[in-house]
Design a protein around this motif. Structure first.
Motif, PDB file in Angstrom:
ATOM      1  N   PRO A   1     -14.539  -2.347   7.474  1.00 30.63           N
ATOM      2  CA  PRO A   1     -13.792  -1.219   8.674  1.00 30.63           C
ATOM      3  C   PRO A   1     -12.293  -1.344   8.631  1.00 30.63           C
ATOM      4  O   PRO A   1     -11.629  -1.202   9.744  1.00 30.63           O
ATOM      5  CB  PRO A   1     -14.418  -1.891   9.913  1.00 30.63           C
ATOM      6  N   TRP A   2     -11.757  -1.545   7.480  1.00 31.02           N
ATOM      7  CA  TRP A   2      -9.949  -1.658   7.276  1.00 31.02           C
ATOM      8  C   TRP A   2      -9.569  -0.495   6.591  1.00 31.02           C
ATOM      9  O   TRP A   2      -8.518  -0.492   5.712  1.00 31.02           O
ATOM     10  CB  TRP A   2      -9.888  -2.888   6.921  1.00 31.02           C
ATOM     11  N   ARG A   3     -10.002   0.825   6.735  1.00 26.98           N
ATOM     12  CA  ARG A   3      -9.619   1.941   5.634  1.00 26.98           C
ATOM     13  C   ARG A   3      -8.244   2.270   6.217  1.00 26.98           C
ATOM     14  O   ARG A   3      -7.501   2.834   5.366  1.00 26.98           O
ATOM     15  CB  ARG A   3     -10.410   3.055   5.842  1.00 26.98           C
ATOM     16  N   ALA A   4      -7.734   2.112   7.388  1.00 29.92           N
ATOM     17  CA  ALA A   4      -6.410   2.271   7.499  1.00 29.92           C
ATOM     18  C   ALA A   4      -5.327   1.484   6.960  1.00 29.92           C
ATOM     19  O   ALA A   4      -4.089   2.106   6.407  1.00 29.92           O
ATOM     20  CB  ALA A   4      -6.029   2.158   9.274  1.00 29.92           C
ATOM     21  N   TYR A   5      -5.723   0.206   6.643  1.00 27.38           N
ATOM     22  CA  TYR A   5      -4.717  -0.552   6.063  1.00 27.38           C
ATOM     23  C   TYR A   5      -5.188  -0.450   4.399  1.00 27.38           C
ATOM     24  O   TYR A   5      -4.024  -0.537   3.605  1.00 27.38           O
ATOM     25  CB  TYR A   5      -5.309  -2.192   5.977  1.00 27.38           C
ATOM     26  N   ALA A   6      -6.217   0.142   4.025  1.00 29.27           N
ATOM     27  CA  ALA A   6      -6.041   0.739   2.577  1.00 29.27           C
ATOM     28  C   ALA A   6      -5.368   1.848   2.099  1.00 29.27           C
ATOM     29  O   ALA A   6      -4.543   1.988   1.274  1.00 29.27           O
ATOM     30  CB  ALA A   6      -7.852   1.224   2.157  1.00 29.27           C
ATOM     31  N   VAL A   7      -5.150   2.970   3.382  1.00 27.99           N
ATOM     32  CA  VAL A   7      -4.170   3.896   3.382  1.00 27.99           C
ATOM     33  C   VAL A   7      -2.905   3.392   3.030  1.00 27.99           C
ATOM     34  O   VAL A   7      -2.113   3.945   2.170  1.00 27.99           O
ATOM     35  CB  VAL A   7      -4.332   4.856   4.817  1.00 27.99           C
ATOM     36  N   LEU A   8      -2.174   2.339   3.700  1.00 29.01           N
ATOM     37  CA  LEU A   8      -1.168   1.701   3.795  1.00 29.01           C
ATOM     38  C   LEU A   8      -0.815   1.294   2.123  1.00 29.01           C
ATOM     39  O   LEU A   8       0.261   1.450   1.468  1.00 29.01           O
ATOM     40  CB  LEU A   8      -0.677   0.750   4.689  1.00 29.01           C
ATOM     41  N   GLN A   9      -2.005   0.767   1.758  1.00 31.76           N
ATOM     42  CA  GLN A   9      -1.996   0.071   0.405  1.00 31.76           C
ATOM     43  C   GLN A   9      -1.575   1.155  -0.768  1.00 31.76           C
ATOM     44  O   GLN A   9      -0.872   1.077  -1.745  1.00 31.76           O
ATOM     45  CB  GLN A   9      -3.052  -0.778  -0.111  1.00 31.76           C
ATOM     46  N   LEU A  10      -2.483   2.421  -0.282  1.00 30.43           N
ATOM     47  CA  LEU A  10      -2.368   3.573  -1.227  1.00 30.43           C
ATOM     48  C   LEU A  10      -0.941   4.023  -1.121  1.00 30.43           C
ATOM     49  O   LEU A  10      -0.538   4.637  -2.263  1.00 30.43           O
ATOM     50  CB  LEU A  10      -3.492   4.590  -1.020  1.00 30.43           C
ATOM     51  N   TRP A  11      -0.301   4.262  -0.126  1.00 28.73           N
ATOM     52  CA  TRP A  11       0.822   4.854  -0.102  1.00 28.73           C
ATOM     53  C   TRP A  11       1.947   4.131  -0.886  1.00 28.73           C
ATOM     54  O   TRP A  11       2.711   4.703  -1.404  1.00 28.73           O
ATOM     55  CB  TRP A  11       1.528   5.080   1.379  1.00 28.73           C
ATOM     56  N   HIS A  12       1.908   2.730  -0.517  1.00 31.05           N
ATOM     57  CA  HIS A  12       2.844   2.138  -1.210  1.00 31.05           C
ATOM     58  C   HIS A  12       2.601   1.761  -2.631  1.00 31.05           C
ATOM     59  O   HIS A  12       3.489   1.458  -3.313  1.00 31.05           O
ATOM     60  CB  HIS A  12       2.971   0.563  -0.386  1.00 31.05           C
ATOM     61  N   GLY A  13       1.635   2.067  -3.043  1.00 27.40           N
ATOM     62  CA  GLY A  13       1.188   2.025  -4.644  1.00 27.40           C
ATOM     63  C   GLY A  13       1.732   3.239  -5.460  1.00 27.40           C
ATOM     64  O   GLY A  13       1.527   2.937  -6.652  1.00 27.40           O
ATOM     65  N   LEU A  14       2.049   4.111  -4.790  1.00 28.79           N
ATOM     66  CA  LEU A  14       2.418   5.279  -5.521  1.00 28.79           C
ATOM     67  C   LEU A  14       3.948   4.964  -6.102  1.00 28.79           C
ATOM     68  O   LEU A  14       4.722   4.356  -5.319  1.00 28.79           O
ATOM     69  CB  LEU A  14       2.675   6.751  -4.440  1.00 28.79           C
ATOM     70  N   ALA A  15       3.909   5.583  -7.285  1.00 30.15           N
ATOM     71  CA  ALA A  15       5.211   5.752  -8.050  1.00 30.15           C
ATOM     72  C   ALA A  15       6.288   6.820  -7.582  1.00 30.15           C
ATOM     73  O   ALA A  15       5.805   7.612  -6.535  1.00 30.15           O
ATOM     74  CB  ALA A  15       4.966   5.564  -9.631  1.00 30.15           C
ATOM     75  N   SER A  16       7.377   7.202  -8.077  1.00 30.80           N
ATOM     76  CA  SER A  16       8.109   8.300  -7.659  1.00 30.80           C
ATOM     77  C   SER A  16       7.374   9.529  -7.753  1.00 30.80           C
ATOM     78  O   SER A  16       6.245   9.532  -9.055  1.00 30.80           O
ATOM     79  CB  SER A  16       9.328   8.388  -8.620  1.00 30.80           C
ATOM     80  N   PRO A  17       7.456  10.571  -7.248  1.00 30.32           N
ATOM     81  CA  PRO A  17       8.736  10.826  -6.567  1.00 30.32           C
ATOM     82  C   PRO A  17       8.593  10.237  -5.270  1.00 30.32           C
ATOM     83  O   PRO A  17       7.664   9.756  -4.819  1.00 30.32           O
ATOM     84  CB  PRO A  17       8.824  12.453  -6.360  1.00 30.32           C
TER      85      PRO A  17
END
Length: 512
Positions: free
Chosen positions: A478-494
């Motif tokens: 039940p921690w998908r909101a934290y997974a969203v933050l992980q996905l956002w921060h895992g993105l490269a440029s731009p």
């Protein structure tokens, strides 16, 4: 709430052996989730306390400070239980009793007398049932729980500030100074004056206001949080200055609105943030503290979250979900961020502030206005809002949102029912699932929020299909909101502000 008890079972209580081990090792993972009463001294402590280790046979363990006080223990003056982190909303959503605690905490900030029948009505149960399940879950009655919260807040203000005792009593919710003094002495076996005299070096009244320390459970990625806040500037209302984040704020108070400004400075060495609140916000200090804890996600349990997300590549255990200081303000910014870049959404919000926000004098460069009220937004003409560059469909959504808030049909705050709030949002024009999920994530503090149609989430997951993203994210409940933050921060440029939008009801990285 959508996060069911079955999907998110409560953490089982520690047995005495495991609890004593946590005390022996000063395990910070249990700070705020475990308190120890020492029968030989009559004092209760946090597990991180550095006093001499008591014998195990002299220890009694409690999951809440209110239970320790109900058993006759008084708080330790060294580790100070009132400084312990709270529990994240995921714990509050597990039962009706936890939801009641969230609602009671909000109510005691603005009202001296709390009517339990009215609370029961808000929760859809009888008063008798509320009292019964609250006692079963928290180990104390609602009145005992409220009294402990107020006394611990007063103890903190007496120790950490130079506020007059009369103001301390009022800020903590005691209408009678005589009753406050009597109750404080009865519970803690010393008067407020004598407590203050015992720790004179702790009195820190800043010339510009009151300073308090708010702790977290490590690890905490302070740079990621600063990047998020600094990367979404709201000109006039927010500013990064002198290594701290500042903003203006208006809150309801017992005697009327409280207005002013606050500053937040991270202190990794002390595992917390230093809060500076201007004199105008002191009467609403409990609200300020609660909202800061929500904004910075200070009450998260990172070990539990990291365990659930350990399968994610390059997972960063210290990432927190950025909340908000004002639910209406953030929901407005989410709506303005639909179909545009982060930078464009910030520009529209800044224009709204400059045109409709009330001026607010501050000593911080760049802080000049309060965010517009729901009344101001509802009463402004469509033509005036259109001149700011806001398209008609957004104007309709914003004014419908303001009307729903003013009419009491929409509760935009942590602890509100996720199902009811999202249903009310979806009934408004121009609001779809992406907007609702961002509100659930940032405003309602729902840890399982997941904007499956978000362009950055889809890109990080390597798919263009929201249904596929939903399926992949099921493993993180039940921690998908934290997974969203992980996905956002895992993105490269731009950079996020350069990403194009790609869905009719979303903006790539949540401009608010």
């Amino acid at each position: 709430m959508p996060a069911s008890d079955a999907a998110n079972p409560p953490t089982p209580p520690l047995d005495d052996g495991a609890a004593y081990l946590a005390l022996q090792t000063h395990d910070s993972r249990f700070d705020g989730r475990l308190f120890v009463g020492v029968t030989s001294t009559g004092i209760y402590c946090r597990p991180v306390c550095r006093v001499r280790l008591p014998r195990q046979q002299n220890c009694r363990f409690f999951p809440e400070a209110a239970q320790a006080e109900a058993a006759g223990f008084r708080p330790c003056l060294r580790c100070r239980p009132e400084l312990a982190p709270g529990l994240a909303l995921v714990d509050s959503s597990r039962s009706l009793a936890r939801s009641a605690a969230v609602l009671l905490e909000r109510l005691l900030e603005t009202s001296e007398d709390i009517a339990l029948p009215a609370v029961a009505v808000r929760l859809g149960v009888t008063e008798r049932h509320l009292r019964r399940i609250f006692q079963a879950e928290h180990g104390v009655s609602p009145i005992q729980w409220i009294t402990t919260r107020r006394l611990l807040l007063a103890k903190r203000l007496l120790t950490d500030t130079a506020l007059p005792i009369t103001q301390v009593a009022e800020t903590a919710g005691f209408g009678s100074l005589r009753r406050f003094n009597a109750l404080f002495q009865e519970r803690y076996r010393l008067t407020p004056t004598s407590l203050r005299k015992q720790q004179p070096g702790q009195e820190t009244l800043a010339p510009e206001g009151v300073r308090l320390h708010l702790g977290w459970r490590p690890p905490y990625d302070t740079q990621a949080m600063l990047d998020f806040l600094g990367g979404r500037p709201l000109l006039g209302v927010e500013a990064l200055h002198d290594g701290a984040w500042w903003r203006t704020l208006s809150l309801p108070g017992r005697q009327g609105p409280c207005q002013g400004w606050l500053g937040l400075r991270f202190d990794a060495r002390r595992e917390g943030v230093e809060l500076t609140a201007s004199p105008g916000l002191v009467p609403a200090l409990p609200q300020v503290m609660r909202r800061v804890r929500h904004l910075l996600d200070l009450d998260a349990q990172p070990q539990d979250i990291h365990e659930a997300l350990r399968g994610m590549p390059r997972a960063r255990p210290g990432l927190r979900v950025p909340g908000c200081m004002d639910g209406f303000e953030t929901t407005v910014r989410i709506i303005l961020g639909q179909q545009v870049t982060v930078a464009a959404g910030c520009t529209l919000a800044a224009r709204l502030v400059a045109r409709l926000g009330d001026p607010c004098a501050t000593p911080v460069p760049g802080l000049t206005h309060l965010f517009p009220t729901p009344q101001a937004l509802r009463n402004t003409s469509v033509d005036t809002l259109g001149q700011l560059g806001i398209i008609r469909s957004r104007i309709d959504a914003l004014q419908a949102l303001a009307a729903a808030v003013l009419d009491g049909k929409l509760d935009l705050s942590p602890g509100a029912s996720v199902d009811d709030t999202l249903a009310a949002l979806r009934a408004l024009p121009g609001i779809g699932d992406w907007t609702c999920q961002l509100v659930a994530l940032r405003v309602l503090a729902w840890p399982d929020a997941f904007p499956a149609s978000d362009a950055a989430v889809l890109r990080a997951l390597g798919t263009r299909m929201p249904r596929r993203a939903q399926a992949l994210a099921d493993a993180w409940r039940p921690w998908r909101a934290y997974a969203v933050l992980q996905l956002w921060h895992g993105l490269a440029s731009p950079a996020p502000s350069e990403l194009p939008s790609g869905h009719p009801d979303h903006e790539p990285l949540a401009a608010p």
